[in-house]
Each structure stands twice: as structure tokens, then as C-alpha cells.
Design a protein around this motif. Structure first.
Motif, short mmCIF file in Angstrom:
data_model
loop_
_atom_site.label_atom_id
_atom_site.label_comp_id
_atom_site.label_asym_id
_atom_site.label_seq_id
_atom_site.Cartn_x
_atom_site.Cartn_y
_atom_site.Cartn_z
N GLY A 145 69.31 48.51 48.99
CA GLY A 145 70.48 47.72 48.62
C GLY A 145 70.57 47.58 47.11
N THR A 146 71.78 47.63 46.58
CA THR A 146 71.94 47.52 45.12
C THR A 146 71.76 46.09 44.63
N ASN A 147 72.08 45.13 45.47
CA ASN A 147 71.97 43.72 45.05
C ASN A 147 70.81 43.00 45.71
N SER A 148 69.94 43.72 46.35
CA SER A 148 68.82 43.05 47.01
C SER A 148 67.64 44.01 47.12
N LEU A 149 66.55 43.48 47.53
CA LEU A 149 65.36 44.29 47.73
C LEU A 149 65.25 44.75 49.18
N ILE A 150 66.27 44.46 49.98
CA ILE A 150 66.24 44.83 51.39
C ILE A 150 66.47 46.32 51.52
N ARG A 151 65.58 46.96 52.22
CA ARG A 151 65.66 48.40 52.42
C ARG A 151 66.22 48.64 53.82
N GLN A 152 67.25 49.44 53.92
CA GLN A 152 67.82 49.78 55.21
C GLN A 152 67.18 51.09 55.67
N GLU A 153 66.46 51.03 56.77
CA GLU A 153 65.75 52.21 57.28
C GLU A 153 66.58 52.91 58.34
N CYS A 154 66.36 54.19 58.47
CA CYS A 154 66.94 54.93 59.57
C CYS A 154 65.83 55.75 60.23
N THR A 155 66.04 56.03 61.49
CA THR A 155 65.08 56.85 62.23
C THR A 155 65.52 58.31 62.15
N VAL A 156 64.58 59.18 61.87
CA VAL A 156 64.81 60.62 61.89
C VAL A 156 63.84 61.20 62.92
N GLY A 157 64.35 61.95 63.87
CA GLY A 157 63.50 62.54 64.89
C GLY A 157 62.95 63.89 64.47
N GLU A 158 61.73 64.16 64.88
CA GLU A 158 61.11 65.47 64.64
C GLU A 158 60.35 65.86 65.89
N THR A 159 60.48 67.11 66.29
CA THR A 159 59.72 67.58 67.44
C THR A 159 59.31 69.04 67.25
N ASP A 160 58.14 69.34 67.78
CA ASP A 160 57.70 70.73 67.89
C ASP A 160 57.30 70.99 69.34
N ASP A 161 57.74 70.11 70.24
CA ASP A 161 57.48 70.22 71.67
C ASP A 161 58.49 71.21 72.24
N LYS A 162 58.06 72.42 72.51
CA LYS A 162 58.99 73.49 72.85
C LYS A 162 58.51 74.31 74.04
N CYS A 163 59.45 75.07 74.61
CA CYS A 163 59.09 76.07 75.60
C CYS A 163 58.54 77.27 74.85
N PRO A 164 57.59 77.92 75.38
CA PRO A 164 57.09 77.80 76.73
C PRO A 164 55.95 76.78 76.87
N ASP A 165 55.57 76.09 75.79
CA ASP A 165 54.44 75.16 75.84
C ASP A 165 54.62 74.02 76.84
N ASN A 166 55.84 73.49 76.95
CA ASN A 166 56.03 72.26 77.72
C ASN A 166 56.85 72.42 78.98
N CYS A 167 57.19 73.63 79.37
CA CYS A 167 58.12 73.72 80.51
C CYS A 167 57.63 74.66 81.59
N GLU A 168 57.98 74.27 82.80
CA GLU A 168 57.68 75.09 83.96
C GLU A 168 58.88 75.98 84.27
N GLY A 169 59.99 75.61 83.70
CA GLY A 169 61.23 76.35 83.90
C GLY A 169 62.37 75.55 83.31
N THR A 170 63.45 76.20 82.95
CA THR A 170 64.60 75.50 82.42
C THR A 170 65.83 75.93 83.20
N LEU A 171 66.81 75.04 83.27
CA LEU A 171 68.06 75.37 83.96
C LEU A 171 69.02 76.09 83.04
N TYR A 172 68.85 75.89 81.74
CA TYR A 172 69.75 76.50 80.77
C TYR A 172 68.95 77.36 79.87
#
Length: 172
Positions: A145-172
Motif C-alpha cells: 500500500g502507498t499510504n500504509s505498511l499493509i501488504r496485500q498478498e496474492c496466491t500463485v499456484g505452482e505444480t509439477d504434478d503431471k502425467c504420467p507420474d500421477n495418472c492411471e488414465g485421463t479422459l482428455y
């Protein structure tokens, strides 16, 4: 009317699956397509902002889109490869956390690599998007914030969980 959480999750995961498959293409395949005369001029999206499909026939045709993508980018391995995965998984809580952020109207999905050369260790980055007053879309980010010390956080997702490591099969 609010969309039930389960239906919202299914729509988000279906959209993510399609975007992920589009974003994880092999650079050499893309270069080859351009070299062979494929047009790289953008005509704009068919579905600005995306669309949800509930009709069985339409969903079957979407399966055909993913099959086409796999034939072009993974001709010898329909599940993709270690450096060029076909499908990723990201937990619904992460998606929910991102979508519940103030001003979040949707998601952007970025492909990324941990390493600059093979083995690349691919990752998928998911970030919330907000609409600016001029109508353009902007990634949400952490800001002070420009007028305060309050920081506005956001969540950013990250994944490396991928096929074929995590799947038995996919529909798409």
C-alpha cells in the motif's frame, strides 16, 4: 445465482486441462510448424474468456481436440514426456484460494521450467487475473500500500504434478 462448488471445480479443471495441453508444446514442433508455412497471425480467441461445456457431444469433440494436440506434439508418446508433459494436476484448494482473491475474475496459466536446459523440470504456474478500468486484463500481484505498511498478498499456484507420474488414465 451462484455456481455450486463442485460444478465450478469441474469447469475450472476442464478449462485448466485444455489450457495446459496448449501451453506445454515442444519448441521444436512449433518451430517446424512455422517453418512449413503455418500462419502465426493471431485471429483472436474462439471463446474469449473461455466457455463451459455440458453437452455430451460437445465434450466428445473437445476430446478430439486433445487427441489432435497429442498427435502433433507427442507422436511417439500420447502421455507426453518428462520435459514436455501433456497434463498437469493442481489441487482444487489452490484454485479456490486464487479465485477467492479480491478482484479475481479468472486465471492465467503459464508454462515454466526450473532449468534452462534439459532436464528442464517443467512447472505450471497459475495466477489470478483482474480487470483494469480500461477493460484489459492484468495478473494479480503482491503489492505494498502507498499510504500504509499493509501488504496485500496474492496466491500463485505452482505444480509439477503431471502425467504420467500421477495418472492411471485421463479422459482428455
Amino acid at each position: 445465482m451462484k455456481t455450486p462448488p463442485f460444478k465450478l471445480s469441474v469447469l475450472v479443471l476442464l478449462t485448466l486441462n485444455l489450457l495446459l495441453m496448449y501451453c506445454s508444446s515442444s519448441p521444436t514442433t512449433t518451430t517446424t510448424a512455422v517453418a512449413q508455412g503455418a500462419s502465426n497471425a493471431s485471429t483472436g480467441p474462439d471463446y474469449p474468456g473461455g466457455t463451459g461445456h455440458t453437452n455430451s457431444n460437445t465434450k466428445d469433440s473437445i476430446k478430439g481436440l486433445t487427441d489432435n494436440y497429442a498427435r502433433v506434439h507427442f507422436p511417439n508418446s500420447p502421455k507426453g514426456t518428462e520435459d514436455y508433459p501433456k497434463v498437469y494436476f493442481i489441487d482444487r484448494k489452490i484454485i479456490s484460494d486464487i479465485l477467492s482473491q479480491d478482484s479475481c475474475i479468472g486465471l492465467r496459466i503459464y508454462p515454466g521450467y526450473v532449468n534452462k536446459s534439459s532436464p528442464y523440470k517443467p512447472r505450471l504456474i497459475v495466477i489470478g487475473v483482474k480487470r483494469k478500468p480500461n477493460g484489459k486484463l492484468l495478473d494479480q500481484k503482491t503489492k505494498h500500500g502507498t499510504n500504509s505498511l499493509i501488504r496485500q498478498e496474492c496466491t500463485v499456484g505452482e505444480t509439477d504434478d503431471k502425467c504420467p507420474d500421477n495418472c492411471e488414465g485421463t479422459l482428455y
